[in-house]
Structures are given as structure tokens and as C-alpha cells.
Write a protein that holds these residues in place. Sequence first.
Motif, mmCIF file in Angstrom:
data_model
loop_
_atom_site.group_PDB
_atom_site.id
_atom_site.type_symbol
_atom_site.label_atom_id
_atom_site.label_comp_id
_atom_site.label_asym_id
_atom_site.label_seq_id
_atom_site.Cartn_x
_atom_site.Cartn_y
_atom_site.Cartn_z
ATOM 1 N N UNK A 39 0.832 -1.211 0.000
ATOM 2 C CA UNK A 39 0.000 0.000 0.000
ATOM 3 C C UNK A 39 0.867 1.262 0.000
ATOM 4 N N UNK A 40 2.008 1.202 0.676
ATOM 5 C CA UNK A 40 2.923 2.345 0.682
ATOM 6 C C UNK A 40 3.463 2.610 -0.719
ATOM 7 N N UNK A 41 3.844 1.555 -1.435
ATOM 8 C CA UNK A 41 4.357 1.717 -2.795
ATOM 9 C C UNK A 41 3.290 2.296 -3.709
ATOM 10 N N UNK A 42 2.055 1.795 -3.579
ATOM 11 C CA UNK A 42 0.954 2.329 -4.394
ATOM 12 C C UNK A 42 0.720 3.804 -4.081
ATOM 13 N N UNK A 43 0.772 4.166 -2.798
ATOM 14 C CA UNK A 43 0.592 5.568 -2.410
ATOM 15 C C UNK A 43 1.685 6.453 -3.000
ATOM 16 N N UNK A 44 2.917 5.980 -2.999
ATOM 17 C CA UNK A 44 4.019 6.764 -3.557
ATOM 18 C C UNK A 44 3.826 6.963 -5.055
ATOM 19 N N UNK A 45 3.377 5.915 -5.762
ATOM 20 C CA UNK A 45 3.103 6.042 -7.191
ATOM 21 C C UNK A 45 1.971 7.039 -7.450
ATOM 22 N N UNK A 46 0.937 7.005 -6.597
ATOM 23 C CA UNK A 46 -0.167 7.959 -6.748
ATOM 24 C C UNK A 46 0.323 9.391 -6.525
ATOM 25 N N UNK A 47 1.163 9.580 -5.521
ATOM 26 C CA UNK A 47 1.710 10.918 -5.263
ATOM 27 C C UNK A 47 2.553 11.383 -6.446
ATOM 28 N N UNK A 48 3.311 10.451 -7.059
ATOM 29 C CA UNK A 48 4.059 10.799 -8.264
ATOM 30 C C UNK A 48 3.138 11.264 -9.382
ATOM 31 N N UNK A 120 -1.412 16.982 -3.689
ATOM 32 C CA UNK A 120 -0.093 16.591 -3.181
ATOM 33 C C UNK A 120 -0.087 16.545 -1.657
ATOM 34 N N UNK A 121 -1.087 17.134 -1.010
ATOM 35 C CA UNK A 121 -1.181 17.043 0.442
ATOM 36 C C UNK A 121 -1.365 15.606 0.913
ATOM 37 N N UNK A 122 -1.659 14.706 -0.012
ATOM 38 C CA UNK A 122 -1.732 13.288 0.360
ATOM 39 C C UNK A 122 -0.369 12.798 0.853
ATOM 40 N N UNK A 123 0.712 13.440 0.407
ATOM 41 C CA UNK A 123 2.037 13.089 0.919
ATOM 42 C C UNK A 123 2.115 13.374 2.414
ATOM 43 N N UNK A 124 1.581 14.526 2.846
ATOM 44 C CA UNK A 124 1.537 14.838 4.276
ATOM 45 C C UNK A 124 0.600 13.872 4.998
ATOM 46 N N UNK A 125 -0.552 13.592 4.382
ATOM 47 C CA UNK A 125 -1.498 12.652 4.983
ATOM 48 C C UNK A 125 -0.843 11.291 5.184
ATOM 49 N N UNK A 126 -0.076 10.850 4.190
ATOM 50 C CA UNK A 126 0.619 9.566 4.289
ATOM 51 C C UNK A 126 1.634 9.581 5.424
ATOM 52 N N UNK A 127 2.296 10.722 5.607
ATOM 53 C CA UNK A 127 3.336 10.809 6.649
ATOM 54 C C UNK A 127 2.747 10.811 8.054
ATOM 55 N N UNK A 128 1.427 11.024 8.186
ATOM 56 C CA UNK A 128 0.808 11.043 9.508
ATOM 57 C C UNK A 128 0.404 9.656 9.992
ATOM 58 N N UNK A 129 0.569 8.650 9.156
ATOM 59 C CA UNK A 129 0.231 7.290 9.555
ATOM 60 C C UNK A 129 1.372 6.709 10.379
#
Length: 266
Positions: A39-48, A120-129
Motif C-alpha cells: 500500500x505504501x508503494x501504491x501511495x508513492x506512485x499515486x503521489x508521483x 499533493x497534500x496526500x504526501x503529508x497525509x501519508x506521513x501522519x500514519x
Amino acid sequence: MSAAADPDDSSNGSSGLRDRLRQLYHGRTPAALRFQLATLIVDILIIGFFVATPMLRDRPEFLWLDYAVAIIVAAEIAARFLASSNMLRLMRQPTMLLDLFILATLLAPQWLENFGFLRILRLWSLSQRGLIWAQLRETRYRDWEDVAKALVNLATFLFVVSGFVYTFFFMSRPGLEGYVDALYFTVTTVTTTGFGDITLPGIAGKLTSIVVMIIGISLFVRLAQAVFRPHKVTFPCPQCALQRHEPDAVHCKACGHLLKIPDDDE
């Protein structure tokens, strides 16, 4: 004739699915860790994809990519709801509200085009997990947690501001050129280099530059503090719950309680 479906079977199936998702999202088993890494890899691809959106927006296949990402994000949000023990509390969390707004921009990209840079704020959202940092603490790079968080905050700010500048000031320069100009302006403003070859017009441009400089300097200072301040370890004090201590601390500096910080394995 076949027997009527038992409502209890449906209820048990739903409960079983939720239990399985809880184990995958919050467990520490090898299967759960593999799921969390995927899920982390998928999130990083989405942020890209979000970062590249300004450069892809004019391509004919953009909407198909946008809706495909919307399906993935919607499925991930639904899975997090099912895995939660308190859906109402999860719904009130800022990160979930942000993810729902991002999903709305994906489902209606033409109506919410001017707010697309906020994806791109999803990057911050991801970092809060907390799971990400919990896994980092179990590796040899655990000492770099604060630095990593500061870098994530700075990167999020740079890309959000670049998207904002591109959307409201450089939209007339389509594709890569306009976005690079927006990113170039953002970096030179945040670092207070100020070459002056690219500036924002009008009062709105000046106010934007002021806000970017003030917040950008604060984030740079935070990053410098994380890099150069004395190293500390995360070990909650049993008495007062102070989280950070020197690696060789014997007593808590806040309450004096005796600590038993384990030695570094390296």
C-alpha cells in the motif's frame, strides 16, 4: 428450491472481512507487513501522478488515468473505514477529510481543476500514519525519523506551492515549461535566493511571495534542527511519559524516574 440466504452468514462475512482488514492494516505479521509495504508503494506512485498532473493535464489519456487513480483511492479509503473500530472518529480526522477532498478532485477534475494542486497534500497525509514510522524505528535508520518527517513536510510544501503558482500564475505556459518555472520560482523564493528572473505579477503575486518565504524559512529551520541537534532516542518515560531522551540517559530529565533504555543493537 435453494434455501434462503441466512442474514447471519452475511453479517459474519462482513465481520470476517473487517477483522481481516484490521489485521492487514494494523498487524505485525509477515503478511500484514507485506500488505502495508504494498500500500505504501501504491501511495508513492499515486503521489508521483499528482506531482506530474500539471504536465499531463492536456494529454488525451489524462482523464482515464485520473479516474483509475480515483478508483484506487476510493477502494483504499473504504478499506480503512472497514478496518477502523470507530468509523465516526476516523471520519473526523483531518487526514481522512483531506483524503475525501482529494477523492472529490479526482472524480470531478474539470469542476475542481483549480484545487488540483492540493492533491499533493496526500504526501503529508501519508506521513501522519504511525505505521510508517513504527516500521522505520525497527531498522538501522530509526535515528533519522525526525529528519525524514521534516523532509516530507518541506517537500509537501514545495510541491503544493509550485502547483498553486502554476495554477494561478503560469497556466498560460502549458506543459513542462510552465511547471518548471513555477517550481523554480518556489525554490528560489523559499531559499530567499531571489534571482528576480521569474516574479509573480501584481499585489497577489507579492503577497504569495511573502507567505512562501515566511513558511519556507520556518520549514528549513525545522529541517536544520532535525539534522544538527543532538541525537535522542524515543523511549517513553513510565512516570511522566516524556518521549525523547539522550541515548545514555539513566534518569528522566523531567521527573527523575529511573530509565531502562535498551542498548543499541548495532
